[in-house]
Design a protein around this motif. Structure first.
Motif, PDB file in Angstrom:
ATOM      1  N   THR A  62       0.847  -1.192   0.000  1.00 26.51           N
ATOM      2  CA  THR A  62       0.000   0.000   0.000  1.00 26.51           C
ATOM      3  C   THR A  62       0.880   1.239   0.000  1.00 26.51           C
ATOM      4  OG1 THR A  62      -1.737  -1.146   1.235  1.00 26.51           O
ATOM      5  CG2 THR A  62      -1.777   1.255   1.272  1.00 26.51           C
ATOM      6  N   GLY A  63       0.643   2.129  -0.936  1.00 24.96           N
ATOM      7  CA  GLY A  63       1.404   3.371  -0.990  1.00 24.96           C
ATOM      8  C   GLY A  63       2.681   3.283  -1.782  1.00 24.96           C
ATOM      9  N   SER A  64       2.961   2.128  -2.376  1.00 26.84           N
ATOM     10  CA  SER A  64       4.101   1.988  -3.288  1.00 26.84           C
ATOM     11  C   SER A  64       3.697   0.988  -4.359  1.00 26.84           C
ATOM     12  CB  SER A  64       5.352   1.498  -2.543  1.00 26.84           C
ATOM     13  OG  SER A  64       5.276   0.102  -2.281  1.00 26.84           O
ATOM     14  N   GLN A  65       4.511   0.871  -5.363  1.00 29.93           N
ATOM     15  CA  GLN A  65       4.245  -0.085  -6.440  1.00 29.93           C
ATOM     16  C   GLN A  65       4.924  -1.427  -6.190  1.00 29.93           C
ATOM     17  OE1 GLN A  65       2.090   0.396  -9.087  1.00 29.93           O
ATOM     18  NE2 GLN A  65       1.587   2.155  -7.799  1.00 29.93           N
ATOM     19  N   ASP A  66       5.430  -1.640  -4.982  1.00 30.94           N
ATOM     20  CA  ASP A  66       6.137  -2.882  -4.682  1.00 30.94           C
ATOM     21  C   ASP A  66       5.187  -4.075  -4.743  1.00 30.94           C
ATOM     22  OD1 ASP A  66       8.298  -1.288  -4.274  1.00 30.94           O
ATOM     23  OD2 ASP A  66       8.417  -1.594  -2.101  1.00 30.94           O
ATOM     24  N   ARG A  67       5.638  -5.116  -5.432  1.00 30.66           N
ATOM     25  CA  ARG A  67       4.901  -6.375  -5.532  1.00 30.66           C
ATOM     26  C   ARG A  67       5.871  -7.503  -5.225  1.00 30.66           C
ATOM     27  NH1 ARG A  67       1.849  -2.837  -5.503  1.00 30.66           N
ATOM     28  NH2 ARG A  67       0.260  -2.261  -7.052  1.00 30.66           N
ATOM     29  N   GLN A  68       5.382  -8.498  -4.516  1.00 32.92           N
ATOM     30  CA  GLN A  68       6.266  -9.590  -4.113  1.00 32.92           C
ATOM     31  C   GLN A  68       5.519 -10.917  -4.171  1.00 32.92           C
ATOM     32  OE1 GLN A  68       7.771 -10.135   0.136  1.00 32.92           O
ATOM     33  NE2 GLN A  68       9.550  -9.183  -0.846  1.00 32.92           N
ATOM     34  N   LEU A 127       5.712 -13.161 -14.452  1.00 28.86           N
ATOM     35  CA  LEU A 127       4.390 -12.648 -14.102  1.00 28.86           C
ATOM     36  C   LEU A 127       4.059 -11.417 -14.927  1.00 28.86           C
ATOM     37  CD1 LEU A 127       4.587 -13.188 -10.261  1.00 28.86           C
ATOM     38  CD2 LEU A 127       3.301 -14.531 -11.912  1.00 28.86           C
ATOM     39  N   ASP A 128       2.792 -10.974 -14.780  1.00 26.81           N
ATOM     40  CA  ASP A 128       2.295  -9.903 -15.622  1.00 26.81           C
ATOM     41  C   ASP A 128       2.837  -8.537 -15.219  1.00 26.81           C
ATOM     42  OD1 ASP A 128       0.890 -11.982 -16.623  1.00 26.81           O
ATOM     43  OD2 ASP A 128      -1.077 -11.343 -15.918  1.00 26.81           O
ATOM     44  N   LYS A 129       3.403  -8.428 -14.017  1.00 28.98           N
ATOM     45  CA  LYS A 129       3.907  -7.151 -13.519  1.00 28.98           C
ATOM     46  C   LYS A 129       5.302  -7.362 -12.940  1.00 28.98           C
ATOM     47  CE  LYS A 129       0.189  -4.587 -14.165  1.00 28.98           C
ATOM     48  NZ  LYS A 129       0.162  -3.301 -14.875  1.00 28.98           N
ATOM     49  N   PRO A 130       6.133  -6.287 -12.876  1.00 29.78           N
ATOM     50  CA  PRO A 130       7.434  -6.424 -12.206  1.00 29.78           C
ATOM     51  C   PRO A 130       7.233  -6.855 -10.755  1.00 29.78           C
ATOM     52  CG  PRO A 130       7.294  -4.360 -13.432  1.00 29.78           C
ATOM     53  CD  PRO A 130       5.924  -4.950 -13.445  1.00 29.78           C
ATOM     54  N   VAL A 131       7.996  -7.839 -10.321  1.00 24.51           N
ATOM     55  CA  VAL A 131       7.764  -8.402  -9.002  1.00 24.51           C
ATOM     56  C   VAL A 131       9.063  -8.966  -8.459  1.00 24.51           C
ATOM     57  CG1 VAL A 131       7.134 -10.662  -9.950  1.00 24.51           C
ATOM     58  CG2 VAL A 131       6.284 -10.014  -7.704  1.00 24.51           C
ATOM     59  N   SER A 132       9.253  -8.832  -7.123  1.00 27.00           N
ATOM     60  CA  SER A 132      10.376  -9.507  -6.485  1.00 27.00           C
ATOM     61  C   SER A 132       9.913 -10.903  -6.078  1.00 27.00           C
ATOM     62  CB  SER A 132      10.871  -8.723  -5.268  1.00 27.00           C
ATOM     63  OG  SER A 132       9.883  -8.660  -4.277  1.00 27.00           O
ATOM     64  N   VAL A 133      10.834 -11.848  -6.063  1.00 25.33           N
ATOM     65  CA  VAL A 133      10.496 -13.233  -5.769  1.00 25.33           C
ATOM     66  C   VAL A 133      11.337 -13.719  -4.600  1.00 25.33           C
ATOM     67  CG1 VAL A 133      10.413 -15.596  -6.657  1.00 25.33           C
ATOM     68  CG2 VAL A 133       9.863 -13.681  -8.168  1.00 25.33           C
ATOM     69  N   MET A 134      10.671 -14.363  -3.655  1.00 27.10           N
ATOM     70  CA  MET A 134      11.325 -14.926  -2.482  1.00 27.10           C
ATOM     71  C   MET A 134      11.014 -16.418  -2.430  1.00 27.10           C
ATOM     72  SD  MET A 134      12.479 -12.034  -1.382  1.00 27.10           S
ATOM     73  CE  MET A 134      13.116 -12.466   0.223  1.00 27.10           C
ATOM     74  N   ARG A 135      11.860 -17.142  -1.713  1.00 25.69           N
ATOM     75  CA  ARG A 135      11.657 -18.588  -1.565  1.00 25.69           C
ATOM     76  C   ARG A 135      11.746 -18.948  -0.085  1.00 25.69           C
ATOM     77  NH1 ARG A 135      13.866 -23.775  -4.226  1.00 25.69           N
ATOM     78  NH2 ARG A 135      14.014 -25.200  -2.466  1.00 25.69           N
ATOM     79  N   HIS A 174      14.222 -16.514   1.681  1.00 26.31           N
ATOM     80  CA  HIS A 174      15.429 -16.055   0.991  1.00 26.31           C
ATOM     81  C   HIS A 174      15.076 -15.385  -0.340  1.00 26.31           C
ATOM     82  CE1 HIS A 174      17.624 -18.452   3.928  1.00 26.31           C
ATOM     83  NE2 HIS A 174      16.857 -19.472   3.613  1.00 26.31           N
ATOM     84  N   ARG A 175      15.867 -14.385  -0.678  1.00 26.79           N
ATOM     85  CA  ARG A 175      15.626 -13.645  -1.910  1.00 26.79           C
ATOM     86  C   ARG A 175      16.061 -14.462  -3.119  1.00 26.79           C
ATOM     87  NH1 ARG A 175      18.578  -9.949  -5.104  1.00 26.79           N
ATOM     88  NH2 ARG A 175      20.400 -10.303  -3.793  1.00 26.79           N
ATOM     89  N   VAL A 176      15.201 -14.502  -4.137  1.00 25.18           N
ATOM     90  CA  VAL A 176      15.562 -15.074  -5.429  1.00 25.18           C
ATOM     91  C   VAL A 176      15.974 -13.945  -6.366  1.00 25.18           C
ATOM     92  CG1 VAL A 176      14.752 -16.409  -7.421  1.00 25.18           C
ATOM     93  CG2 VAL A 176      14.043 -17.055  -5.114  1.00 25.18           C
ATOM     94  N   HIS A 177      15.101 -12.967  -6.528  1.00 25.66           N
ATOM     95  CA  HIS A 177      15.501 -11.727  -7.206  1.00 25.66           C
ATOM     96  C   HIS A 177      14.583 -10.595  -6.781  1.00 25.66           C
ATOM     97  CE1 HIS A 177      12.171 -11.512 -10.108  1.00 25.66           C
ATOM     98  NE2 HIS A 177      12.344 -12.785 -10.359  1.00 25.66           N
ATOM     99  N   GLY A 178      15.059  -9.372  -6.972  1.00 18.44           N
ATOM    100  CA  GLY A 178      14.316  -8.198  -6.540  1.00 18.44           C
ATOM    101  C   GLY A 178      14.604  -7.854  -5.083  1.00 18.44           C
ATOM    102  N   ARG A 179      13.885  -6.856  -4.579  1.00 15.27           N
ATOM    103  CA  ARG A 179      14.063  -6.437  -3.187  1.00 15.27           C
ATOM    104  C   ARG A 179      13.599  -7.538  -2.226  1.00 15.27           C
ATOM    105  NH1 ARG A 179      11.555  -1.464  -4.917  1.00 15.27           N
ATOM    106  NH2 ARG A 179      13.062   0.246  -5.027  1.00 15.27           N
ATOM    107  N   PRO A 180      14.278  -7.667  -1.087  1.00 15.23           N
ATOM    108  CA  PRO A 180      13.835  -8.650  -0.083  1.00 15.23           C
ATOM    109  C   PRO A 180      12.752  -8.075   0.841  1.00 15.23           C
ATOM    110  CG  PRO A 180      15.901  -7.693   0.619  1.00 15.23           C
ATOM    111  CD  PRO A 180      15.596  -7.091  -0.732  1.00 15.23           C
ATOM    112  N   PHE A 181      12.147  -6.971   0.462  1.00  8.21           N
ATOM    113  CA  PHE A 181      11.129  -6.330   1.293  1.00  8.21           C
ATOM    114  C   PHE A 181      10.163  -5.562   0.386  1.00  8.21           C
ATOM    115  CE2 PHE A 181      14.760  -3.459   0.923  1.00  8.21           C
ATOM    116  CZ  PHE A 181      14.165  -2.286   0.446  1.00  8.21           C
ATOM    117  N   VAL A 182       9.040  -5.150   0.966  1.00  7.58           N
ATOM    118  CA  VAL A 182       8.138  -4.214   0.298  1.00  7.58           C
ATOM    119  C   VAL A 182       8.050  -2.966   1.159  1.00  7.58           C
ATOM    120  CG1 VAL A 182       6.785  -5.976  -0.901  1.00  7.58           C
ATOM    121  CG2 VAL A 182       6.076  -5.225   1.388  1.00  7.58           C
TER     122      VAL A 182
END
Length: 442
Positions: free
Chosen positions: A206-212, A228-236, A245-253
């Motif tokens: 909420t309040g940012s475009q961050d998607r995870q 995916l259909d939108k830019p997104v960070s992926v965690m495992r 653990h981070r796969v790619h992108g930011r490790p947080f939103v």
């Protein structure tokens, strides 16, 4: 001596009159023989055919679904979601009730828990008896607010995403979740195959475009190629240690509330409804009325939402101590509150850390415990600190009522209680109770 075998009653049908709502998303009914039924998909006052889903002869109660409605309540509507209903998705309890009726049902449950567990009437709790919708959620019957910014999808053996059926590990395949926030729906989780995954959690900040997206593999499962259909960070989620653990992108939103941006690490707690954080901060601050220079505790503080709000209002001479058990949440809270030199965050369980601090007196306390509540011993310790006001944030009315009873035993009374419908279509309700020493109201 062997116990006599019991006879399962699953599948048995009873024609019953539906009684009052109960905590947990069901209503109470009795068979002609007096057997208690907890019936889902029904409303008070209806006559239905209830089919048993769990239970056996001699059980204290049976669980059942209303599979045929013989006499409908005026509050009944056709469930907007095609995946709702007996034996289907277990995520929503009240799809078949008008929005206003859902809030009245939640108010009835809260009132009953206060009476039974705390010995309080709504008037004694300073509550007007209403459950208030979040801003923008007051919609006509048949329209569903898209509020859920975090959705955990289960994955079936074929790799299709869905949601679990009520009290079951079975997966109900869906092509769209009606209560999912637009930012979650845009990820298109339901359109993709997730072979080898146990679950897929989608987060839209909420309040940012961050998607995870957080992926939990089955034992031995390999991560799929995520497109995916939108830019997104992926965690495992690590299948052995359970860490994220981070796969790619930011490790947080980045979540926005109370005029501040909060970093929330993967798997960390944040309110699910986009209006919830601001709604709760406003209710807590209006109830506490912080004064410059005061000392405050923020217990079960998460990533520091209330600690930051307190620090901002207490000024340069005020001080806040936050306590949180989650290591990653503590790291995030310290990051989020780094610009407040008089805020300290300690890691550990409240009941263990608080006694070690040596604190014997504070001005204000905020506690937002997990669903089970704070408990008798913690409440007794908090009451001994003689805070002029305490704000208790609760997502479970039974745990709230129990703890309010404990506060009453230790010299505190409820000055005000507010209830918010931050989980539309479900049985959950969020409450903020403001307490003060009983002598002030004598």
């Amino acid at each position: 001596m062997q116990a006599e075998p019991t006879t399962s009653l699953v599948g048995e049908e009873y024609e019953v009159e539906i009684g009052p709502v109960a905590h947990g998303g069901h209503c109470i009914a009795r068979t002609a023989e007096g057997q208690v039924l907890f019936v889902r998909h029904a409303l008070p006052g209806e006559r239905v055919v209830a089919k048993v889903t769990e239970g056996e002869e001699g059980a204290r109660f049976l669980r059942a679904d209303a599979v045929r409605i013989l006499e409908a309540s005026k509050d009944r509507i056709e469930a907007p979601c095609p995946f709702a209903g007996p034996g289907r998705c277990g995520g929503c309890d009240w799809q078949h009730a008008k929005p206003g009726a859902q809030r009245r049902l939640k108010a009835d449950v809260l009132a009953e828990q206060l009476r039974r567990l705390a010995g309080l009437t709504p008037e004694e709790a300073g509550w007007d008896g209403t459950v208030v919708p979040a801003e923008g959620d007051k919609l006509p019957a048949g329209e569903v607010p898209q509020w859920r910014t975090r959705v955990q999808y289960a994955v079936d053996a074929d790799g299709h995403a869905g949601l679990r059926r009520h009290r079951s590990h079975e997966v109900e395949r869906i092509d769209h979740c009606m209560i999912a926030a637009p930012g979650v729906s845009e990820l298109g989780i339901e359109k993709h195959e997730w072979v080898g995954m146990e679950s897929v959690e989608a987060i839209a900040a909420t309040g940012s475009q961050d998607r995870q997206v957080i992926l939990t593999p089955r034992p031995g499962g390999r991560l799929p190629l995520v497109e995916l259909d939108k830019p997104v960070s992926v965690m495992r989620v690590d299948e052995k240690a359970g860490g994220v653990h981070r796969v790619h992108g930011r490790p947080f939103v980045r979540e926005r509330a109370d005029g501040r941006t909060h970093r929330v690490g993967a798997g960390g707690f944040w309110q699910v409804h986009p209006k919830a954080a601001d709604t709760l901060v406003t209710a807590v601050m209006q109830g506490l009325l912080p004064r410059k220079g005061e000392m405050a505790l923020d217990l079960y503080c998460g990533v520091g939402l209330f600690a930051g709000a307190l620090a901002d209002r207490l000024g340069d001479k005020g001080a806040v101590l936050g306590i949180e058990s989650g290591k990653r949440a503590v790291e995030d809270a310290r990051h989020n509150l780094a610009d407040f030199p008089r805020v300290r965050i300690e890691q550990g369980k409240v009941e263990s850390v608080l006694p070690r601090t040596g604190i014997t007196e504070v001005d204000l306390i905020v506690l937002d415990p997990p669903r089970a509540g704070a408990g008798r011993d913690t409440v007794k310790h908090l009451a001994s600190l003689r805070a002029r006001r305490i704000a208790y944030v609760a997502c479970d009315p039974a745990a709230l009522a129990r703890d309010l009873g404990y506060f009453g035993e230790n010299g505190y009374r409820v000055r005000m209680l507010r209830a918010f419908d931050l989980f539309p279509m479900t049985h959950h309700v969020e409450c903020v109770a403001i307490l003060e020493p009983a002598a002030k109201g004598a």
